[in-house]
Scaffold this active site. Structure first.
Site, PDB file in Angstrom:
ATOM      1  N   CYS A   9       0.821  -1.212   0.000  1.00 45.44           N
ATOM      2  CA  CYS A   9       0.000   0.000   0.000  1.00 45.44           C
ATOM      3  C   CYS A   9       0.861   1.270   0.000  1.00 45.44           C
ATOM      4  O   CYS A   9       0.426   2.311  -0.487  1.00 45.44           O
ATOM      5  CB  CYS A   9      -0.988   0.013   1.166  1.00 45.44           C
ATOM      6  SG  CYS A   9      -0.214  -0.188   2.766  1.00 45.44           S
ATOM      7  N   HIS A  37      -0.987   1.042   7.749  1.00 47.19           N
ATOM      8  CA  HIS A  37      -1.622   0.934   6.442  1.00 47.19           C
ATOM      9  C   HIS A  37      -1.725   2.326   5.833  1.00 47.19           C
ATOM     10  O   HIS A  37      -2.034   3.293   6.513  1.00 47.19           O
ATOM     11  CB  HIS A  37      -3.022   0.332   6.632  1.00 47.19           C
ATOM     12  CG  HIS A  37      -3.763   0.153   5.349  1.00 47.19           C
ATOM     13  ND1 HIS A  37      -3.287  -0.602   4.302  1.00 47.19           N
ATOM     14  CD2 HIS A  37      -4.955   0.658   4.939  1.00 47.19           C
ATOM     15  CE1 HIS A  37      -4.153  -0.562   3.311  1.00 47.19           C
ATOM     16  NE2 HIS A  37      -5.173   0.193   3.661  1.00 47.19           N
TER      17      HIS A  37
END
Lengths: 93, 489
Positions: free
Chosen positions: B187, B445
């Site tokens: 990510c 994240h």
């Protein structure tokens, strides 16, 4: 001189001296810096999303009072001061 | 994939912008026998309006747009399209004129936009807009003293050739909105790639063939990988997440540390990508006129930072200028009364450019004495795209992440942080991308929010793309911010 004549002359001087342009630019800058511009932009976008048959006039009627009201006092005072100083410079006591 | 939670109705036949413009009254006018007269009147009025904006100390320009009912010159007025009347909006003199005369249309005396009194709205019409835009262009050109002949070099044959041998991309692809598949803690890559895809300068360069992948013979060329992504995103009808396999392999081969499945820092990856796209650029061997690199990365991100060292004894200032590809800002100011307070973006920039007394003593080359010099950073040349990192990750005694919200705004005035801080001209930027990090320092994240051409904000969480809003974006805990010069936004 009648009030309306004085007003017209003041506006004339404001424009010709470049002060109108200076004050406008200064005001715009302050409104952006304080986040007011973003706020009103947001408000307008939101209102538009939920209006049936949106149009400019409706939008202005909807948000103008709130927008004018939410201008930070310090900015109002600042600009009023600039105008006052300008007037002091051109009006004979 | 667009989630069902979007409130905006999306007409799949027309992409994301609900094409609601024009009004039946203007259409009727331009389809009638009065078309030519209307266009002429419009052109005249628009000329007055545009010229006024460029003559803001010229009283005669203001007089032309004075309200004929109350005489006000410093207020928004509408120039009637069908007669010489000009009326103000504020005291509804324009509206009264419409009621009295049944004249339906007016032109805003400052913007040149058409106003329809029946619809009570400013109306966008392609024909009129073309007229207005041409007037703007010619006045700007005159101002800059340019006398370019803006004639198109393409012939009818060229146009026919293009039309017969090309195909419009499917509507789903026109916006370039697509997510990336997470291929194992990637990510940090996805968010940076999205920031390039939605960067107008980078996007335009790749879409117009800035890197010729077909003829590129370089091994492990990152530009080819990015070009592939642009091609996919802007021509494929697929809406599922794209797995950037070629990019991953190339990145791993170029920098070993990127290999493996551990989460990396998005900012470091951004610097890697910028560096590699520069190194694999077609323009690498073609410097611009002042000797600088002409590759798209440098054109977009490269500015100049001036560092002034002032000796308190003799006041001599040593000036150094270095290239600036991004700004990394500290979030706290130890010199403030509340040293642990988290600053806003503007306060961070203020701190970055405020004079700082250096603790180690330096020998001044001018007066020869050892002094505690003052150092001050200022931006000498602003880049077209400003990429800002908010230093949330502290690697002091104990690795710590600052998770507080750092306030930032959509519009950013960079003038006070430059060497031209007292300039009348403002250097304004507009936000187009935000990268956020959730979670702890090593196990987190990344997600991002990007703004598209129409000003709509979208959230990207790996392969999931959802409609967001400016409000939501401004409330997010930003880690990286991307701003672009306002005129190009």
């Amino acid at each position: 001189m009648a009030d309306s004549q004085i007003r017209a002359k003041v506006h004339q001087k404001l424009v010709e001296s470049g002060e109108y342009e200076r004050i406008s630019t200064h005001l715009r800058q302050k409104l952006v810096e304080s986040g007011w511009y973003d706020q009103v932009n947001q408000l307008a976008s939101e209102k538009l999303r939920f209006q049936d048959n949106p149009n400019f006039d409706k939008l202005v009627d909807d948000i103008e009072p709130k927008a004018l009201d939410s201008v930070p006092d310090e900015i109002k005072l600042d600009v009023l001061n600039m105008i006052k100083n300008f007037l002091d410079g051109i009006v004979e006591k | 994939m667009i989630s069902d939670s979007t409130q905006l109705e999306i007409n799949l036949d027309r992409g994301f912008s609900p094409q609601v413009f024009g009004c039946p009254h203007v259409k009727q006018l331009l389809a009638s026998s009065s078309r030519e007269i209307a266009l002429r009147s419009y052109r005249q009025a628009a000329l007055v309006a545009v010229e006024l904006r460029h003559k803001d100390t010229d009283l005669s320009a203001f007089e032309v747009r004075r309200c004929r009912s109350c005489g006000e010159i410093l207020t928004t007025t509408i120039i009637c399209l069908q007669c010489p009347f000009v009326g103000c909006r504020r005291l509804r003199h324009a509206e009264s004129h419409h009621t009295d005369s049944s004249h339906m249309f007016g032109v805003d005396s400052r913007t040149g936009n058409l106003y329809c009194f029946v619809c009570c709205d400013y109306i966008f019409n392609h024909t009129l807009e073309e007229i207005r835009a041409n007037i703007e262009l010619s006045i700007t050109m005159k101002k800059l003293n340019r006398h370019d002949n803006i004639s198109s070099m393409t012939t009818r044959e060229d146009v026919a050739l293009l039309e017969n041998n090309a195909r419009l991309p499917p509507c789903q692809a026109q916006a370039g909105l697509r997510g990336f598949q997470n291929m194992g803690a990637t990510c940090f890559m996805s968010v940076i790639l999205q920031s390039l895809i939605h960067n107008p300068i980078i996007r335009n360069d790749f879409l117009r063939g800035g890197h010729n992948s077909m003829q590129c013979t370089r091994e492990n060329c990152l530009s080819c990988c990015i070009d592939e992504i642009f091609t996919e995103f802007f021509s494929s009808p697929a809406t599922t997440g794209f797995g950037p396999a070629q990019l991953l392999t190339t990145a791993w081969k170029t920098q070993r540390s990127l290999a493996g499945y551990s989460e990396q820092d998005a900012h470091e990856f951004l610097q890697f990508v910028v560096d590699q796209l520069h190194a694999t650029s077609d323009q690498l061997s073609l410097p611009t006129e002042n000797g600088e690199c002409g590759c798209v990365m440098h054109r977009a991100f490269c500015g100049q930072l001036e560092s002034d060292i002032i000796c308190p004894n003799c006041n001599n200032t040593t000036v150094t200028v270095d290239p600036l590809m991004d700004l990394s800002l500290e979030l706290r100011d130890r010199k403030l009364a509340n040293a642990s307070r988290i600053l806003s973006l503007q306060e961070c920039l203020e701190k970055f450019t405020s004079p700082e007394k250096l603790e180690t003593k330096y020998s001044c080359s001018f007066c020869g004495t050892k002094q505690e010099v003052t150092k001050q950073l200022k931006i000498k040349r602003l880049p077209l795209v400003l990429s800002i990192q908010l230093k949330r990750f502290e690697h002091s005694l104990k690795s710590n992440k600052i998770d507080d919200h750092v306030p930032f705004s959509v519009e950013l005035d960079m003038t006070p942080y430059t060497t031209r801080e007292r300039s009348k001209r403002r250097y304004l930027y507009e936000l187009f991308g935000v990268v956020c990090h959730q979670g702890k320092i090593n196990t987190g994240h990344y997600t991002c929010s990007m703004r598209n051409r129409e000003g709509l904000w979208f959230n990207f969480d790996d392969s999931t793309v959802t409609l967001s809003s400016e409000k939501e974006v401004l409330a997010s805990k930003a880690y990286l911010l991307f701003y672009i010069v306002k005129d190009l936004a």
